[in-house]
Design an enzyme around this catalytic site. Sequence first.
Site, PDB file in Angstrom:
ATOM      1  N   ASP A 100       0.240  -2.652  12.218  1.00  0.00           N
ATOM      2  CA  ASP A 100       0.747  -3.052  10.711  1.00  0.00           C
ATOM      3  C   ASP A 100       1.492  -4.557  10.680  1.00  0.00           C
ATOM      4  O   ASP A 100       2.250  -5.154  11.360  1.00  0.00           O
ATOM      5  CB  ASP A 100       1.930  -2.192  10.256  1.00  0.00           C
ATOM      6  N   ARG A 115       0.917  -1.218   0.123  1.00  0.00           N
ATOM      7  CA  ARG A 115      -0.115   0.046   0.014  1.00  0.00           C
ATOM      8  C   ARG A 115       1.040   1.246   0.165  1.00  0.00           C
ATOM      9  O   ARG A 115       1.654   1.351   0.864  1.00  0.00           O
ATOM     10  CB  ARG A 115      -0.658  -0.021   1.228  1.00  0.00           C
ATOM     11  N   ASP A 167       4.674  -5.515   9.435  1.00  0.00           N
ATOM     12  CA  ASP A 167       5.820  -5.120  10.256  1.00  0.00           C
ATOM     13  C   ASP A 167       5.959  -6.162  11.680  1.00  0.00           C
ATOM     14  O   ASP A 167       7.107  -6.379  12.042  1.00  0.00           O
ATOM     15  CB  ASP A 167       5.649  -3.814  10.496  1.00  0.00           C
TER      16      ASP A 167
HETATM   17  C1  PRP Z   1      -1.233  -4.778   4.474  1.00  0.00           C
HETATM   18  C2  PRP Z   1      -1.977  -6.020   4.512  1.00  0.00           C
HETATM   19  C3  PRP Z   1      -2.926  -5.900   3.411  1.00  0.00           C
HETATM   20  C4  PRP Z   1      -3.223  -4.429   3.195  1.00  0.00           C
HETATM   21  C5  PRP Z   1      -4.506  -4.068   3.517  1.00  0.00           C
HETATM   22  O1  PRP Z   1      -0.159  -4.736   3.737  1.00  0.00           O
HETATM   23  O2  PRP Z   1      -1.337  -7.125   4.709  1.00  0.00           O
HETATM   24  O3  PRP Z   1      -2.263  -6.499   2.188  1.00  0.00           O
HETATM   25  O4  PRP Z   1      -2.274  -3.767   3.968  1.00  0.00           O
HETATM   26  O5  PRP Z   1      -4.635  -2.847   3.407  1.00  0.00           O
HETATM   27  P1  PRP Z   1      -5.925  -2.400   2.031  1.00  0.00           P
HETATM   28  O6  PRP Z   1      -7.218  -3.150   2.536  1.00  0.00           O
HETATM   29  O7  PRP Z   1      -6.203  -0.900   2.503  1.00  0.00           O
HETATM   30  O8  PRP Z   1      -5.423  -2.674   0.855  1.00  0.00           O
HETATM   31  P2  PRP Z   1       1.158  -3.626   3.117  1.00  0.00           P
HETATM   32  O9  PRP Z   1       0.332  -2.837   2.175  1.00  0.00           O
HETATM   33  O10 PRP Z   1       1.186  -2.898   4.570  1.00  0.00           O
HETATM   34  O11 PRP Z   1       2.173  -4.446   2.865  1.00  0.00           O
HETATM   35  P3  PRP Z   1       2.984  -5.528   3.846  1.00  0.00           P
HETATM   36  O12 PRP Z   1       2.117  -6.638   4.125  1.00  0.00           O
HETATM   37  O13 PRP Z   1       4.126  -5.720   2.838  1.00  0.00           O
HETATM   38  O14 PRP Z   1       3.335  -4.968   4.957  1.00  0.00           O
HETATM   39  N1  URA Z   2      -2.599  -3.144   6.937  1.00  0.00           N
HETATM   40  C1  URA Z   2      -2.133  -3.321   8.279  1.00  0.00           C
HETATM   41  O1  URA Z   2      -1.289  -4.325   8.207  1.00  0.00           O
HETATM   42  N2  URA Z   2      -2.935  -3.216   9.175  1.00  0.00           N
HETATM   43  C2  URA Z   2      -3.961  -2.193   9.053  1.00  0.00           C
HETATM   44  O2  URA Z   2      -4.519  -1.874   9.961  1.00  0.00           O
HETATM   45  C3  URA Z   2      -4.312  -1.742   7.890  1.00  0.00           C
HETATM   46  C4  URA Z   2      -3.560  -2.171   6.748  1.00  0.00           C
END
Ligand code: PRP
Ligand code: URA
Length: 209
Positions: free
Chosen positions: A200, A104, A203
Amino acid sequence: MNKPFIMDHPLIQHKISLLRDKNTGSKEFRELISEVAMLMCFEATRNLPLKEVEIETPICVAKTKILSGRKLAFVPILRAGLGMVDGVLKMVPAAKVGHIGLYRDPETKQPVEYYCKLPTDITKRDVIVIDPMLATGGSAVDAINMLKNKGVTSIKFMCIIAAPEGLEALTKAHPDVEIYCASLDEKLNDHAYIVPGLGDAGDRIFGTK
Ligand code: PRP
Ligand code: URA
């Protein structure tokens, strides 16, 4: 809006409370994500078709049931979806695994695609997309668009925590996709994080913050 299947088994609720706790460290967080994924997979596969076969037990020949129908593939959305893979594979060890990489953009909150590797026979399989978080729904909608563009016709989506906004976006974009979640939270905050949520997920799984 299609009603999601909310898997609020007491064991799942207990583990989600531990996931939400900001003092839960990465090792325990990873273990909990995997355990919740395993329990959810048990429920999400409840309607898999069966066929009758004859098997010889040490005592007699018995009519009994085995799975029939199409084979399964799990598709985690990277990164955080990776945390659910070993849990679901404990339930369905023969499933294949595809990977879709989306992150995102912190400014626009829009998903950006960076990776896609799917089993060659993906169109012949029932696919369950896995990601712990459904926030705005952008990542799930895009991942499912990518799968449909490749010809996949049978798709479910399984997340641990969902926001109402994400559920609405996903059911609007893909009304044919059944959604399984373990908790429907209250809302999104100004940074599009789920409230109360668990922070997150990527993370916390990988210890990157
Ligand atoms: C997080 C999560 C989803 C997304 C959800 O991933 O694992 O994929 O956000 O958010 P949305 O519904 O608003 O799209 P992130 O983009 O933080 O990437 P990561 O898993 O690599 O940390
Ligand atoms: N992605 C995450 O990991 N947590 C949230 O709350 C939203 C998006």
